[in-house]
Design an enzyme around this catalytic site. Structure first.
Site, PDB file in Angstrom:
ATOM      1  N   ASP A   1      27.256  -0.004 -43.830  1.00 18.56           N
ATOM      2  CA  ASP A   1      26.584   1.226 -43.480  1.00 18.56           C
ATOM      3  C   ASP A   1      27.544   2.411 -43.414  1.00 18.56           C
ATOM      4  O   ASP A   1      27.273   3.386 -42.759  1.00 18.56           O
ATOM      5  CB  ASP A   1      25.995   0.956 -42.074  1.00 18.56           C
ATOM      6  CG  ASP A   1      24.887   1.908 -41.717  1.00 18.56           C
ATOM      7  OD1 ASP A   1      24.401   2.551 -42.629  1.00 18.56           O
ATOM      8  OD2 ASP A   1      24.533   2.010 -40.540  1.00 18.56           O
TER       9      ASP A   1
ATOM     10  N   CYS B   1       3.105   4.586 -36.280  1.00 14.94           N
ATOM     11  CA  CYS B   1       4.180   5.590 -36.171  1.00 14.94           C
ATOM     12  C   CYS B   1       3.653   6.864 -35.513  1.00 14.94           C
ATOM     13  O   CYS B   1       2.800   7.557 -36.068  1.00 14.94           O
ATOM     14  CB  CYS B   1       4.747   5.903 -37.555  1.00 14.94           C
ATOM     15  SG  CYS B   1       6.039   7.177 -37.465  1.00 14.94           S
TER      16      CYS B   1
ATOM     17  N   CYS C   1       2.425  -0.641 -39.636  1.00 21.41           N
ATOM     18  CA  CYS C   1       3.529   0.308 -39.385  1.00 21.41           C
ATOM     19  C   CYS C   1       3.064   1.753 -39.594  1.00 21.41           C
ATOM     20  O   CYS C   1       3.422   2.642 -38.809  1.00 21.41           O
ATOM     21  CB  CYS C   1       4.737  -0.024 -40.253  1.00 21.41           C
ATOM     22  SG  CYS C   1       4.417  -0.068 -42.031  1.00 21.41           S
TER      23      CYS C   1
ATOM     24  N   CYS D   1       5.227  -4.946 -36.821  1.00 21.17           N
ATOM     25  CA  CYS D   1       5.174  -5.674 -38.093  1.00 21.17           C
ATOM     26  C   CYS D   1       4.879  -7.156 -37.835  1.00 21.17           C
ATOM     27  O   CYS D   1       5.609  -7.809 -37.095  1.00 21.17           O
ATOM     28  CB  CYS D   1       6.502  -5.526 -38.825  1.00 21.17           C
ATOM     29  SG  CYS D   1       6.585  -6.512 -40.334  1.00 21.17           S
TER      30      CYS D   1
END
Length: 308
Positions: free
Chosen positions: A133, A197, A193, A247
Site C-alpha cells: 500500500d 452506505c 453495500c 456484505c
C-alpha cells in the site's frame, strides 16, 4: 512425473507464505493491466479521488509493474487476515477494524522481507521489491487477477468462504513462476453495500466515489469535513467498515492469529465520553503503533467534534 523448476519454486513460495501466516497467495505474470487502464482514467477524470492527489501520480507505473521492478516477471499477491476476535464497546465512536492493532505497513513489510529473503536463500539470485500500500500498485486488481477473490460492488476484494477483512500486499520479482487464474464474481444480485452506505459513496455497482467515503473524510481529508455530511457518519471516527460489515460474505470471517494486530484493551472499552475527553498523552499511549496516528491527534479530535 518430475516437477519442473517453475512448479517447484511456485510450491515453495506458497508454502513459505503459509508459514509466515498469510491467508493465501496467488501469482500472476507481471505485465500491463489493460482492463484497469480505462477504469482508472475515468475514475480520476471524474475526480473521485477527491484531495488524494497522489492517485494521479505515476499513472503508468500503477498499471505496469515492469516499470517498478527491473525485468519483473511475476506479481505474488498475498492476503493477511485482520478480522478481530473482539470488537469495540458498541456505544462508542468507532474506528475501522484494520486499525485496531499495530500499523499493518510495518507488520506486513517484515513478513514480505522474510519471504523475499527465503526465496533468495532457497532459489538463488532473485531480484524483487515488496509493496504494502506504499507505492503505485493496484493491489486489488493483482489479487483478483491471481484468483484470490473478485472485486465486489463495494470495490473491495471479496473471497468466497472468507469475506474481505484482510490486507493485500505484493512481492514483484524477476522470476518466472506458475500462474493462477482469475475467479468469477459472486456478488450476484446483492446490493447490501450500496443500500447501507450512509454517504452514497458507492455511486454504482463496482464504482466508489472516494471523495464521498467516510474513510476519506476521516483519514485523507486535511481540512474541515463538509457540513452537509453532518449526521451521516454513524459514529465512525476513523475509517468505516459499513460496506464490509453488511456484505454477506463477511459472515464467514474468522478471527486473525497475528498477535501484533491485537488491540490495546483500553481502546475496546472506551466510551463516547472517553473519546471526547481524550488527551494527546492518552492518544499517544493507546495508539502508539496504530494506523490511527495517520490522522494525528488534531485530526481525530476534529472527527469526534464533528460526530458530537
Amino acid at each position: 512425473m518430475q516437477m519442473n523448476n517453475k512448479e517447484k519454486y511456485t510450491q515453495f513460495i506458497k508454502s513459505e507464505a503459509q508459514r509466515l501466516g498469510f491467508l493465501s497467495c496467488g501469482i500472476s505474470p507481471a505485465g500491463f493491466l489493460e482492463q484497469e487502464a480505462p477504469r482508472l482514467e475515468n475514475w480520476l477524470n471524474n475526480q473521485m479521488n477527491g484531495q488524494m492527489a497522489y492517485m494521479e501520480n505515476h499513472f503508468d507505473k500503477r498499471l505496469n509493474p515492469t516499470l517498478l521492478v527491473d525485468d519483473a516477471k511475476s506479481v505474488i499477491s498475498l492476503l493477511l487476515n485482520y478480522y478481530p476476535s473482539e470488537i469495540q464497546n458498541p456505544d462508542s465512536y468507532k474506528i475501522s477494524k484494520y486499525a485496531y492493532g499495530q500499523d499493518y505497513h510495518f507488520v506486513i513489510k517484515e513478513k514480505l522481507k522474510e519471504l523475499l529473503f527465503s526465496i533468495q536463500e532457497n532459489i538463488g539470485e532473485v531480484g524483487g521489491r515488496a509493496f504494502v500500500d506504499s507505492a503505485p500498485v493496484l493491489d486489488k486488481a493483482w489479487a483478483a487477477k491471481s484468483g484470490l477473490g473478485w472485486i465486489g460492488k463495494n470495490s473491495n476484494l471479496l473471497t468466497k468462504q472468507v469475506g474481505s477483512f484482510y490486507f493485500i500486499a505484493e512481492l514483484i520479482i524477476d522470476l518466472e513462476l506458475e500462474y493462477d487464474h482469475a475467479t468469477t464474481d459472486h456478488c450476484g444480485s446483492c446490493t447490501a453495500c450500496l443500500d447501507a452506505c450512509p454517504t452514497d459513496a458507492i455511486v454504482a455497482p463496482y464504482v466508489v466515489d472516494g471523495s464521498k467515503c467516510i474513510s476519506y473524510f476521516t483519514i485523507e481529508l486535511k481540512e474541515n469535513i463538509p457540513q452537509e455530511m453532518k449526521g451521516k457518519f454513524e459514529d465512525w471516527a476513523f475509517g468505516c467498515d459499513i460496506c464490509q460489515d453488511v456484505c454477506p460474505w463477511n459472515k464467514f470471517s474468522k478471527a486473525h492469529s497475528e498477535p501484533l494486530f491485537n488491540p490495546n484493551p483500553e481502546m475496546l472499552l472506551m466510551s463516547k465520553q472517553d473519546w471526547e475527553e481524550i488527551t494527546e498523552e492518552t492518544f499517544r499511549a493507546v495508539f502508539k503503533n496504530s494506523a490511527v496516528k495517520r490522522t494525528k491527534f488534531h485530526g481525530l479530535k476534529r472527527n469526534i467534534d464533528f460526530l458530537k
